[in-house]
Design a protein around this motif. Structure first.
Motif, PDB file in Angstrom:
ATOM      1  N   ARG A 235       1.094  -1.087  -0.279  1.00 17.51           N
ATOM      2  CA  ARG A 235      -0.125  -0.159   0.011  1.00 17.51           C
ATOM      3  C   ARG A 235       0.789   1.197  -0.008  1.00 17.51           C
ATOM      4  NH1 ARG A 235      -5.531  -1.160   1.420  1.00 17.51           N
ATOM      5  NH2 ARG A 235      -5.661  -3.313   2.020  1.00 17.51           N
ATOM      6  N   GLY A 236       0.422   2.181  -0.437  1.00 20.42           N
ATOM      7  CA  GLY A 236       1.379   3.685  -0.619  1.00 20.42           C
ATOM      8  C   GLY A 236       1.718   3.858  -2.034  1.00 20.42           C
ATOM      9  N   ASN A 237       2.526   4.755  -2.120  1.00 18.82           N
ATOM     10  CA  ASN A 237       3.074   4.995  -3.404  1.00 18.82           C
ATOM     11  C   ASN A 237       3.961   3.745  -4.074  1.00 18.82           C
ATOM     12  OD1 ASN A 237       3.753   6.712  -5.728  1.00 18.82           O
ATOM     13  ND2 ASN A 237       5.680   6.925  -4.990  1.00 18.82           N
ATOM     14  N   ASN A 238       3.672   3.497  -5.247  1.00 20.31           N
ATOM     15  CA  ASN A 238       4.548   2.486  -5.922  1.00 20.31           C
ATOM     16  C   ASN A 238       4.753   2.999  -7.436  1.00 20.31           C
ATOM     17  OD1 ASN A 238       3.913  -0.407  -4.840  1.00 20.31           O
ATOM     18  ND2 ASN A 238       2.325   0.773  -4.196  1.00 20.31           N
ATOM     19  N   GLN A 239       6.176   3.105  -7.432  1.00 19.60           N
ATOM     20  CA  GLN A 239       6.784   3.784  -8.783  1.00 19.60           C
ATOM     21  C   GLN A 239       7.115   2.549  -9.584  1.00 19.60           C
ATOM     22  OE1 GLN A 239      10.718   5.738  -8.537  1.00 19.60           O
ATOM     23  NE2 GLN A 239       9.503   7.386  -8.608  1.00 19.60           N
ATOM     24  N   TYR A 240       6.841   2.871 -11.054  1.00 19.29           N
ATOM     25  CA  TYR A 240       7.254   1.967 -12.166  1.00 19.29           C
ATOM     26  C   TYR A 240       8.185   2.707 -13.134  1.00 19.29           C
ATOM     27  CZ  TYR A 240       4.212  -0.933  -9.584  1.00 19.29           C
ATOM     28  OH  TYR A 240       3.288  -1.600  -8.702  1.00 19.29           O
ATOM     29  N   HIS A 241       9.199   1.975 -13.829  1.00 14.65           N
ATOM     30  CA  HIS A 241       9.725   2.223 -15.060  1.00 14.65           C
ATOM     31  C   HIS A 241       9.784   1.170 -16.141  1.00 14.65           C
ATOM     32  CE1 HIS A 241      12.040   4.866 -12.265  1.00 14.65           C
ATOM     33  NE2 HIS A 241      12.236   5.840 -13.137  1.00 14.65           N
ATOM     34  N   LEU A 242       9.676   1.434 -17.256  1.00 12.56           N
ATOM     35  CA  LEU A 242       9.453   0.436 -18.227  1.00 12.56           C
ATOM     36  C   LEU A 242      10.853   0.433 -19.300  1.00 12.56           C
ATOM     37  CD1 LEU A 242       7.459  -1.470 -19.910  1.00 12.56           C
ATOM     38  CD2 LEU A 242       7.022   0.585 -21.095  1.00 12.56           C
ATOM     39  N   ARG A 243      11.051  -0.431 -19.864  1.00 12.44           N
ATOM     40  CA  ARG A 243      12.114  -0.541 -20.906  1.00 12.44           C
ATOM     41  C   ARG A 243      11.634  -1.799 -21.822  1.00 12.44           C
ATOM     42  NH1 ARG A 243      18.434  -2.473 -19.633  1.00 12.44           N
ATOM     43  NH2 ARG A 243      17.862  -4.351 -18.841  1.00 12.44           N
ATOM     44  N   VAL A 244      11.896  -1.392 -23.149  1.00  8.70           N
ATOM     45  CA  VAL A 244      11.419  -2.581 -24.143  1.00  8.70           C
ATOM     46  C   VAL A 244      12.769  -3.059 -24.914  1.00  8.70           C
ATOM     47  CG1 VAL A 244      11.122  -0.655 -25.703  1.00  8.70           C
ATOM     48  CG2 VAL A 244       9.965  -2.712 -25.990  1.00  8.70           C
ATOM     49  N   LYS A 245      12.619  -4.431 -25.266  1.00 11.43           N
ATOM     50  CA  LYS A 245      13.715  -4.819 -26.158  1.00 11.43           C
ATOM     51  C   LYS A 245      13.478  -4.854 -27.729  1.00 11.43           C
ATOM     52  CE  LYS A 245      17.063  -8.373 -25.437  1.00 11.43           C
ATOM     53  NZ  LYS A 245      17.548  -9.804 -25.054  1.00 11.43           N
ATOM     54  N   ILE A 246      13.836  -4.189 -28.649  1.00 15.75           N
ATOM     55  CA  ILE A 246      13.674  -4.338 -29.839  1.00 15.75           C
ATOM     56  C   ILE A 246      15.009  -4.682 -30.565  1.00 15.75           C
ATOM     57  CG2 ILE A 246      12.827  -2.956 -31.907  1.00 15.75           C
ATOM     58  CD1 ILE A 246      11.306  -1.181 -29.957  1.00 15.75           C
ATOM     59  N   ASP A 247      14.821  -5.731 -31.878  1.00 19.80           N
ATOM     60  CA  ASP A 247      15.936  -6.047 -32.335  1.00 19.80           C
ATOM     61  C   ASP A 247      17.144  -6.583 -31.641  1.00 19.80           C
ATOM     62  OD1 ASP A 247      14.690  -5.621 -34.785  1.00 19.80           O
ATOM     63  OD2 ASP A 247      15.429  -3.474 -34.969  1.00 19.80           O
ATOM     64  N   GLY A 248      16.941  -7.386 -30.462  1.00 22.21           N
ATOM     65  CA  GLY A 248      17.766  -7.708 -29.509  1.00 22.21           C
ATOM     66  C   GLY A 248      18.556  -6.593 -28.631  1.00 22.21           C
ATOM     67  N   GLU A 249      18.030  -5.389 -28.514  1.00 20.18           N
ATOM     68  CA  GLU A 249      18.940  -4.234 -27.922  1.00 20.18           C
ATOM     69  C   GLU A 249      17.666  -3.938 -26.889  1.00 20.18           C
ATOM     70  OE1 GLU A 249      21.264  -1.139 -29.675  1.00 20.18           O
ATOM     71  OE2 GLU A 249      21.945  -2.720 -31.227  1.00 20.18           O
ATOM     72  N   TRP A 250      18.283  -3.524 -25.492  1.00 20.04           N
ATOM     73  CA  TRP A 250      17.119  -2.948 -24.492  1.00 20.04           C
ATOM     74  C   TRP A 250      17.174  -1.495 -24.968  1.00 20.04           C
ATOM     75  CZ3 TRP A 250      13.680  -5.231 -21.925  1.00 20.04           C
ATOM     76  CH2 TRP A 250      13.874  -6.681 -21.712  1.00 20.04           C
ATOM     77  N   SER A 251      16.269  -0.759 -24.655  1.00 21.42           N
ATOM     78  CA  SER A 251      15.889   0.724 -24.603  1.00 21.42           C
ATOM     79  C   SER A 251      16.473   1.279 -23.436  1.00 21.42           C
ATOM     80  CB  SER A 251      14.572   1.087 -24.754  1.00 21.42           C
ATOM     81  OG  SER A 251      13.703   0.894 -23.652  1.00 21.42           O
ATOM     82  N   LEU A 252      16.435   2.622 -23.181  1.00 22.57           N
ATOM     83  CA  LEU A 252      16.708   3.238 -22.095  1.00 22.57           C
ATOM     84  C   LEU A 252      15.526   3.024 -21.244  1.00 22.57           C
ATOM     85  CD1 LEU A 252      18.323   6.413 -23.236  1.00 22.57           C
ATOM     86  CD2 LEU A 252      19.590   4.493 -22.382  1.00 22.57           C
ATOM     87  N   TRP A 253      15.536   3.296 -19.890  1.00 20.18           N
ATOM     88  CA  TRP A 253      14.386   3.113 -19.211  1.00 20.18           C
ATOM     89  C   TRP A 253      13.429   4.480 -19.212  1.00 20.18           C
ATOM     90  CZ3 TRP A 253      13.033  -1.013 -16.485  1.00 20.18           C
ATOM     91  CH2 TRP A 253      14.040  -2.095 -16.066  1.00 20.18           C
ATOM     92  N   SER A 254      12.084   4.203 -19.096  1.00 17.63           N
ATOM     93  CA  SER A 254      11.118   5.430 -19.347  1.00 17.63           C
ATOM     94  C   SER A 254      11.412   6.247 -18.081  1.00 17.63           C
ATOM     95  CB  SER A 254       9.500   4.782 -19.285  1.00 17.63           C
ATOM     96  OG  SER A 254       9.420   4.086 -17.906  1.00 17.63           O
ATOM     97  N   LYS A 255      10.504   7.298 -18.309  1.00 18.20           N
ATOM     98  CA  LYS A 255      10.332   8.053 -16.960  1.00 18.20           C
ATOM     99  C   LYS A 255       9.335   7.305 -16.205  1.00 18.20           C
ATOM    100  CE  LYS A 255      11.127  12.640 -18.914  1.00 18.20           C
ATOM    101  NZ  LYS A 255      11.885  13.012 -18.032  1.00 18.20           N
ATOM    102  N   HIS A 256       9.198   7.599 -14.898  1.00 18.52           N
ATOM    103  CA  HIS A 256       8.727   6.730 -13.906  1.00 18.52           C
ATOM    104  C   HIS A 256       7.066   7.054 -14.133  1.00 18.52           C
ATOM    105  CE1 HIS A 256       8.906  10.325 -11.532  1.00 18.52           C
ATOM    106  NE2 HIS A 256       7.809   9.892 -11.062  1.00 18.52           N
ATOM    107  N   GLN A 257       6.396   6.003 -13.511  1.00 21.75           N
ATOM    108  CA  GLN A 257       4.689   6.286 -13.448  1.00 21.75           C
ATOM    109  C   GLN A 257       4.710   5.959 -11.965  1.00 21.75           C
ATOM    110  OE1 GLN A 257       2.045   6.606 -16.032  1.00 21.75           O
ATOM    111  NE2 GLN A 257       3.549   7.967 -16.333  1.00 21.75           N
ATOM    112  N   ASN A 258       3.784   6.698 -11.192  1.00 24.51           N
ATOM    113  CA  ASN A 258       3.366   6.719  -9.832  1.00 24.51           C
ATOM    114  C   ASN A 258       2.020   6.085  -9.708  1.00 24.51           C
ATOM    115  OD1 ASN A 258       5.802   7.705  -8.450  1.00 24.51           O
ATOM    116  ND2 ASN A 258       5.194   9.798  -8.905  1.00 24.51           N
ATOM    117  N   PHE A 259       1.939   5.216  -8.870  1.00 25.59           N
ATOM    118  CA  PHE A 259       0.454   4.844  -8.727  1.00 25.59           C
ATOM    119  C   PHE A 259       0.238   4.615  -7.130  1.00 25.59           C
ATOM    120  CE2 PHE A 259       1.476   2.804 -12.677  1.00 25.59           C
ATOM    121  CZ  PHE A 259       0.601   3.410 -13.499  1.00 25.59           C
TER     122      PHE A 259
END
Length: 182
Positions: free
Chosen positions: A145-169
């Motif tokens: 419970r409380g604030n939960n922060q998430y970042h996302l990254r994606v793998k395309i053509d075998g390479e990982w992206s940088l991490w996204s800006k966070h999302q707070n829920f």
């Protein structure tokens, strides 16, 4: 000086200027790679994903009737959904990685080893149990419970992206939540 000499001098100056610009750009890339390591160089070709997610919070339920799981009545699970990214091979979600991911650049600090700074990184395959209503998702039982922060990254053509800006829920009770600024 003839017109052809003037044109040749201008072309020579333009070529020198172009060469100088290329050298400055190359020096910047070398500096970036040196400061951020080889891992950053392998992810830099991918842009940061535009992570705009929603969170659906539910109680722990089981069975055909959806009964509350005995002993887990106080626990909640989060279902984090986002729009699919074209050509994605897989995703990663980092939960509470505030000190591990630089919010301005999306670069992970590989020197951070404190477990309080790197809570959980979830590997998410495309499809199957990781799809909710046609969108990629992560189902997290026992979310605090409380604030939960998430970042996302994606793998395309075998390479990982940088991490996204966070999302707070902010998790408090069952329901659907959007990102909240803190």
């Amino acid at each position: 000086m003839s017109t052809s000499d003037s044109i040749q001098n201008r072309n020579t100056l333009n070529n020198l200027l172009l060469l100088a610009i290329m050298c400055v750009m190359a020096a910047g890339w070398i500096t970036f790679s040196f400061l951020h390591g080889a891992d950053a160089a392998s992810t830099i070709s991918q842009e940061r994903p535009n992570f705009i997610g929603t969170a659906r919070i539910k109680q722990h339920r089981a069975g055909a009737n959806g009964d509350l799981v005995e002993g887990e009545e106080h626990l909640l699970k989060a279902i984090i959904k986002w729009d699919a990214i074209p050509n994605a091979e897989r995703y990663e979600i980092c939960h509470h990685c505030n000190d591990y991911i630089d919010e301005d650049t999306g670069i992970a600090d590989d020197t951070v080893t404190d477990e309080d700074s790197i809570n959980d990184i979830y590997d998410i395959e495309i499809g199957g149990k990781n799809t909710c209503g046609g969108q990629p998702c992560l189902v997290m039982p026992g979310v605090p419970r409380g604030n939960n922060q998430y970042h996302l990254r994606v793998k395309i053509d075998g390479e990982w992206s940088l991490w996204s800006k966070h999302q707070n829920f902010f998790v408090s009770e069952p329901g659907t939540f959007e990102h909240v600024e803190l």
